[in-house]
Design a protein around this motif. Structure first.
Motif, PDB file in Angstrom:
ATOM      1  N   ALA A   1    -112.165  84.812  11.189  1.00 45.24           N
ATOM      2  CA  ALA A   1    -111.813  83.509  10.610  1.00 45.24           C
ATOM      3  C   ALA A   1    -110.669  82.861  11.378  1.00 45.24           C
ATOM      4  O   ALA A   1    -110.692  81.647  11.632  1.00 45.24           O
ATOM      5  CB  ALA A   1    -111.439  83.687   9.134  1.00 45.24           C
ATOM      6  N   ILE A   2    -109.678  83.656  11.773  1.00 45.17           N
ATOM      7  CA  ILE A   2    -108.566  83.115  12.561  1.00 45.17           C
ATOM      8  C   ILE A   2    -109.065  82.613  13.910  1.00 45.17           C
ATOM      9  O   ILE A   2    -108.693  81.525  14.356  1.00 45.17           O
ATOM     10  CB  ILE A   2    -107.458  84.173  12.720  1.00 45.17           C
ATOM     11  CG1 ILE A   2    -106.774  84.420  11.371  1.00 45.17           C
ATOM     12  CG2 ILE A   2    -106.436  83.743  13.768  1.00 45.17           C
ATOM     13  CD1 ILE A   2    -105.861  85.616  11.353  1.00 45.17           C
ATOM     14  N   MET A   3    -109.902  83.387  14.574  1.00 43.93           N
ATOM     15  CA  MET A   3    -110.431  82.974  15.874  1.00 43.93           C
ATOM     16  C   MET A   3    -111.259  81.692  15.752  1.00 43.93           C
ATOM     17  O   MET A   3    -111.165  80.804  16.602  1.00 43.93           O
ATOM     18  CB  MET A   3    -111.279  84.099  16.488  1.00 43.93           C
ATOM     19  CG  MET A   3    -110.481  85.311  16.910  1.00 43.93           C
ATOM     20  SD  MET A   3    -109.301  84.973  18.213  1.00 43.93           S
ATOM     21  CE  MET A   3    -110.403  84.612  19.563  1.00 43.93           C
ATOM     22  N   MET A   4    -112.068  81.582  14.703  1.00 40.70           N
ATOM     23  CA  MET A   4    -112.879  80.378  14.514  1.00 40.70           C
ATOM     24  C   MET A   4    -111.976  79.169  14.229  1.00 40.70           C
ATOM     25  O   MET A   4    -112.274  78.060  14.683  1.00 40.70           O
ATOM     26  CB  MET A   4    -113.880  80.595  13.385  1.00 40.70           C
ATOM     27  CG  MET A   4    -114.940  81.621  13.749  1.00 40.70           C
ATOM     28  SD  MET A   4    -115.971  82.038  12.363  1.00 40.70           S
ATOM     29  CE  MET A   4    -117.245  80.810  12.562  1.00 40.70           C
ATOM     30  N   SER A   5    -110.893  79.369  13.494  1.00 38.93           N
ATOM     31  CA  SER A   5    -109.961  78.276  13.231  1.00 38.93           C
ATOM     32  C   SER A   5    -109.303  77.796  14.519  1.00 38.93           C
ATOM     33  O   SER A   5    -109.162  76.592  14.738  1.00 38.93           O
ATOM     34  CB  SER A   5    -108.880  78.726  12.248  1.00 38.93           C
ATOM     35  OG  SER A   5    -109.452  79.098  11.027  1.00 38.93           O
ATOM     36  N   ILE A   6    -108.916  78.745  15.360  1.00 29.52           N
ATOM     37  CA  ILE A   6    -108.308  78.376  16.642  1.00 29.52           C
ATOM     38  C   ILE A   6    -109.303  77.606  17.496  1.00 29.52           C
ATOM     39  O   ILE A   6    -108.953  76.586  18.112  1.00 29.52           O
ATOM     40  CB  ILE A   6    -107.798  79.639  17.365  1.00 29.52           C
ATOM     41  CG1 ILE A   6    -106.598  80.223  16.616  1.00 29.52           C
ATOM     42  CG2 ILE A   6    -107.430  79.333  18.812  1.00 29.52           C
ATOM     43  CD1 ILE A   6    -106.183  81.600  17.094  1.00 29.52           C
ATOM     44  N   MET A   7    -110.562  78.051  17.536  1.00 27.06           N
ATOM     45  CA  MET A   7    -111.574  77.331  18.307  1.00 27.06           C
ATOM     46  C   MET A   7    -111.797  75.930  17.755  1.00 27.06           C
ATOM     47  O   MET A   7    -111.980  74.981  18.514  1.00 27.06           O
ATOM     48  CB  MET A   7    -112.883  78.128  18.319  1.00 27.06           C
ATOM     49  CG  MET A   7    -112.800  79.382  19.162  1.00 27.06           C
ATOM     50  SD  MET A   7    -114.361  80.246  19.333  1.00 27.06           S
ATOM     51  CE  MET A   7    -114.580  80.922  17.715  1.00 27.06           C
ATOM     52  N   LEU A   8    -111.758  75.774  16.431  1.00 24.49           N
ATOM     53  CA  LEU A   8    -111.936  74.459  15.828  1.00 24.49           C
ATOM     54  C   LEU A   8    -110.783  73.534  16.193  1.00 24.49           C
ATOM     55  O   LEU A   8    -110.987  72.354  16.487  1.00 24.49           O
ATOM     56  CB  LEU A   8    -112.057  74.590  14.306  1.00 24.49           C
ATOM     57  CG  LEU A   8    -112.307  73.303  13.534  1.00 24.49           C
ATOM     58  CD1 LEU A   8    -113.636  72.680  13.948  1.00 24.49           C
ATOM     59  CD2 LEU A   8    -112.295  73.558  12.055  1.00 24.49           C
ATOM     60  N   VAL A   9    -109.559  74.068  16.218  1.00 28.71           N
ATOM     61  CA  VAL A   9    -108.403  73.257  16.604  1.00 28.71           C
ATOM     62  C   VAL A   9    -108.549  72.784  18.047  1.00 28.71           C
ATOM     63  O   VAL A   9    -108.316  71.613  18.355  1.00 28.71           O
ATOM     64  CB  VAL A   9    -107.088  74.050  16.402  1.00 28.71           C
ATOM     65  CG1 VAL A   9    -105.924  73.371  17.094  1.00 28.71           C
ATOM     66  CG2 VAL A   9    -106.805  74.223  14.926  1.00 28.71           C
ATOM     67  N   PHE A  10    -108.962  73.676  18.953  1.00 27.93           N
ATOM     68  CA  PHE A  10    -109.169  73.274  20.341  1.00 27.93           C
ATOM     69  C   PHE A  10    -110.274  72.228  20.456  1.00 27.93           C
ATOM     70  O   PHE A  10    -110.168  71.280  21.229  1.00 27.93           O
ATOM     71  CB  PHE A  10    -109.505  74.473  21.225  1.00 27.93           C
ATOM     72  CG  PHE A  10    -108.306  75.284  21.613  1.00 27.93           C
ATOM     73  CD1 PHE A  10    -107.185  74.687  22.167  1.00 27.93           C
ATOM     74  CD2 PHE A  10    -108.298  76.645  21.432  1.00 27.93           C
ATOM     75  CE1 PHE A  10    -106.078  75.420  22.518  1.00 27.93           C
ATOM     76  CE2 PHE A  10    -107.195  77.395  21.778  1.00 27.93           C
ATOM     77  CZ  PHE A  10    -106.080  76.785  22.324  1.00 27.93           C
TER      78      PHE A  10
END
Length: 115
Positions: free
Chosen positions: A27-36
């Motif tokens: 979930a953290i990795m997906m959030s970071i990808m969404l921010v990028f």
């Protein structure tokens, strides 16, 4: 970027001790990808507006018309969110299936007395 993300996910899968830890990491990795993804879209929109030759403080109507509207951005984010939810649910079903077939090691505990 995609290869680095893949390696981070594989690292998390191999190193993290439980499925819950991996789900939180995912979930953290997906959030970071969404921010990028949102940041890149914003930068592309700003570049489009400034390449039209409009001054910084005065944005032309044509540049605003070419830029995606807020409603379009919200619709794209909602569709992405629903797609990610579906993929995450499928991932959970696949993990449950693997664990039920004793291929996964997250839910097995080793007790030397039960051997």
């Amino acid at each position: 970027m995609a290869a680095g993300t893949y390696w981070m996910l594989m690292w998390g899968y191999l190193v993290l001790p439980s499925g819950q830890w991996f789900a939180a990491f995912l979930a953290i990795m997906m959030s970071i990808m969404l921010v990028f993804w949102v940041t890149e879209a914003t930068e592309a929109t700003q570049a489009t507006i400034h390449s039209e030759g409009a001054p910084d403080n005065d944005v032309s109507a044509e540049a605003l018309a070419a830029a995606p509207s807020l409603e379009d951005s919200v619709l794209r984010l909602d569709s992405l969110k629903s797609e990610l939810k579906a993929q995450y649910a499928q991932f959970g079903r696949d993990q449950s299936l693997l664990n039920s077939k004793s291929l996964g090691s997250w839910h097995r505990t080793r007790n030397p007395r039960t051997r």
